[in-house]
Design an enzyme around this catalytic site. Structure first.
Site, short mmCIF file in Angstrom:
data_model
loop_
_atom_site.label_atom_id
_atom_site.label_comp_id
_atom_site.label_asym_id
_atom_site.label_seq_id
_atom_site.Cartn_x
_atom_site.Cartn_y
_atom_site.Cartn_z
N ASP A 48 0.85 -1.19 0.00
CA ASP A 48 0.00 0.00 0.00
C ASP A 48 0.89 1.25 0.00
O ASP A 48 0.75 2.13 -0.85
CB ASP A 48 -0.92 0.01 1.23
N GLU A 81 1.74 -6.55 -5.36
CA GLU A 81 1.46 -5.67 -6.50
C GLU A 81 2.71 -4.92 -6.98
O GLU A 81 3.07 -4.97 -8.14
CB GLU A 81 0.36 -4.68 -6.10
O1 TRH Z 1 4.32 -6.23 0.66
P1 TRH Z 1 3.28 -6.69 -0.27
O2 TRH Z 1 2.69 -7.97 0.01
O3 TRH Z 1 2.18 -5.60 -0.31
C1 TRH Z 1 0.83 -5.59 -0.67
C2 TRH Z 1 -0.02 -5.53 0.55
O4 TRH Z 1 -0.07 -6.78 1.16
C3 TRH Z 1 -1.38 -5.05 0.17
O5 TRH Z 1 -2.27 -5.07 1.26
C4 TRH Z 1 -1.90 -5.84 -0.99
O6 TRH Z 1 -3.12 -5.35 -1.36
C5 TRH Z 1 -0.93 -5.74 -2.12
O7 TRH Z 1 0.33 -6.25 -1.71
C6 TRH Z 1 -1.40 -6.47 -3.34
O8 TRH Z 1 3.89 -6.76 -1.78
P2 TRH Z 1 4.28 -5.62 -2.81
O9 TRH Z 1 3.05 -5.02 -3.39
O10 TRH Z 1 5.22 -6.21 -3.72
O11 TRH Z 1 5.00 -4.50 -1.97
C7 TRH Z 1 6.30 -4.61 -1.49
C8 TRH Z 1 6.95 -3.26 -1.49
O12 TRH Z 1 8.15 -3.30 -0.74
C9 TRH Z 1 7.31 -2.75 -2.87
O13 TRH Z 1 7.08 -1.36 -2.96
C10 TRH Z 1 8.79 -3.02 -2.97
C11 TRH Z 1 9.20 -2.77 -1.56
N1 TRH Z 1 10.45 -3.37 -1.13
C12 TRH Z 1 11.50 -2.54 -0.83
O14 TRH Z 1 11.39 -1.31 -0.97
N2 TRH Z 1 12.67 -3.10 -0.39
C13 TRH Z 1 12.84 -4.43 -0.26
O15 TRH Z 1 13.92 -4.87 0.15
C14 TRH Z 1 11.74 -5.28 -0.62
C15 TRH Z 1 11.90 -6.77 -0.52
C16 TRH Z 1 10.57 -4.72 -1.04
#
Ligand code: TRH
Length: 379
Positions: free
Chosen positions: A18, A269
């Site tokens: 999010d 996402e």
């Molecule tokens: O963390 P996620 O599972 O996030 C979401 C939420 O669960 C949300 O509620 C749901 O609706 C959505 O997924 C579909 O996965 P996501 O979307 O990949 O987000 C991870 C974020 O973290 C992304 O912006 C990348 C960031 N990130 C970093 O900045 N550094 C890191 O080392 C890693 C592993 C990720």
């Protein structure tokens, strides 16, 4: 338009997606369009995990040119900006809506929705959805023309294009010295019961497998599977597998990790979209939903993604993704995936070019807002 003011509201439901999406959008709108952007977020601790200079004790702070406000109840009184983005139907503060009603103008209010490749998105993108007597619009990200596209910043595209094999080597060497001919994998996923089986396969692999696993939900599972309490920063070597547990990186550094590997496991996402821009083979662990709605969403994306992929590679990728999402034989699927990686790599590059041709989400959003202002959306 260049001096327009944008407000983005974000509630963190769970994990990092999010805030990940909202932060990326906020930064891009400021950096590429020169807009004055405020980001209201209710969970600074989650934000700090992906942007380490966010201070937890500041209710108002500047970061990368964006004003970040800690959104608590009762919400502080704000004069609404020209464009108001409610991310993922997070419900704006009542006091903010009251001021919007009291100060009519060419303001545009949007609900930024979740990303999906399902067909119904096309029929809903851009539709009006009046709320509380005010005009409001749905804005849907997506993978086809007629949707909002996916987030992708110019600065990262330029950096990606200039990223060389030597850069990747130097980047990964912070944690593990890259070995010639090893398969380099980044591994980010939800708690996945298939992990133990994959780790076992990689230990027995005929080629070295170097795994870079961000800390988080997989860590306890990996510890249990490998029989050791792993911690952040630790590297463990077992058979052909070398695995390092990475600390959370900034979003930009996480991108560099994706550009540096041969295969990226991603989830949710935002990391899922970043892996697409990386133009490399990827495996998606989709966010699981109680009613199994995610299975339809997974199939919808695969239909788009694999439409132009050579048939054999497409079948193999489809099989592996289903297996990683708990619907298939992971071991059999892995053995088929390995030889298909060169073909999938070529396909992934083509897909990233296709995304670019459709226009990135921020650009499409700005065009959408301009069209609404031009045709006189009045409060
Ligand atoms: O963390 P996620 O599972 O996030 C979401 C939420 O669960 C949300 O509620 C749901 O609706 C959505 O997924 C579909 O996965 P996501 O979307 O990949 O987000 C991870 C974020 O973290 C992304 O912006 C990348 C960031 N990130 C970093 O900045 N550094 C890191 O080392 C890693 C592993 C990720």
């Amino acid at each position: 338009m260049s001096n327009s003011r944008w407000d983005i509201f974000c509630r963190v439901v769970d994990n990092y997606g999010d805030i990940g999406v909202c932060w990326r959008l906020a930064r891009q709108l400021h950096a590429e369009y020169g807009f004055t952007v405020r980001l209201m977020v209710d969970d600074l601790a989650s934000f700090q995990r992906i942007q380490s200079d966010i201070a937890l004790d500041q209710c108002q702070q500047q970061c990368s040119g964006v004003e970040v406000l800690h959104w608590r109840e009762p919400a502080i009184e704000l004069e609404p900006s020209d464009v108001v983005i409610e991310a993922f139907a997070c419900d704006l503060p009542a006091s903010y809506i009251a001021v919007m009603k009291a100060t009519p103008g060419d303001r545009v209010w949007l609900n930024l929705e979740y990303l999906s490749g399902e067909d119904w998105v096309l029929g809903c993108h851009g539709l009006p959805s009046p709320a509380q007597g005010l005009p409001k619009f749905f804005f849907f990200p997506g993978f086809v023309d007629g949707t909002g596209g996916v987030l992708g910043e110019l600065v990262q595209r330029v950096a990606r294009a200039a990223w060389l094999v030597a850069d990747a080597g130097a980047y990964l060497a912070q944690w593990q010295r890259p070995q010639v001919d090893s398969l380099k994998i980044s591994l980010f996923a939800y708690a996945n019961s298939g992990l133990a089986e994959l780790l076992q396969l990689w230990q027995n692999s005929s080629t070295p497998v170097q795994v870079f696993m961000p800390e988080g939900l997989l860590l306890p599972l990996a510890s249990a599977a490998l029989g050791q309490d792993l911690c952040v920063g630790q590297t463990i070597a077992l058979g052909s597998l070398t695995l390092t547990v990475l600390p959370m990186q900034s979003q930009d550094d996480y991108d560099r990790l994706l550009w540096s590997c041969d295969l990226n496991f991603v989830r949710g996402e935002d990391s899922f979209v970043r892996a697409q821009w990386a133009g490399l083979p990827m495996v998606w662990h989709i966010y699981p939903q109680d009613d199994d709605a995610h299975r339809v969403k997974l199939a919808a994306f695969l239909t788009h993604y694999l439409a132009t992929c050579p048939r054999e590679a497409a079948l193999v990728l489809n099989e592996f993704w289903l297996a990683w999402n708990h619907a298939g034989d992971l071991q059999a699927a892995w053995h088929k995936l390995l030889p298909a990686l060169p073909s999938l790599r070529e396909h992934a590059q083509g897909w990233a070019e296709q995304l670019l041709r459709r226009g990135d989400l921020a650009t499409n959003l700005v065009k959408f807002v301009n069209s609404k202002v031009k045709y006189g959306v009045k409060f």
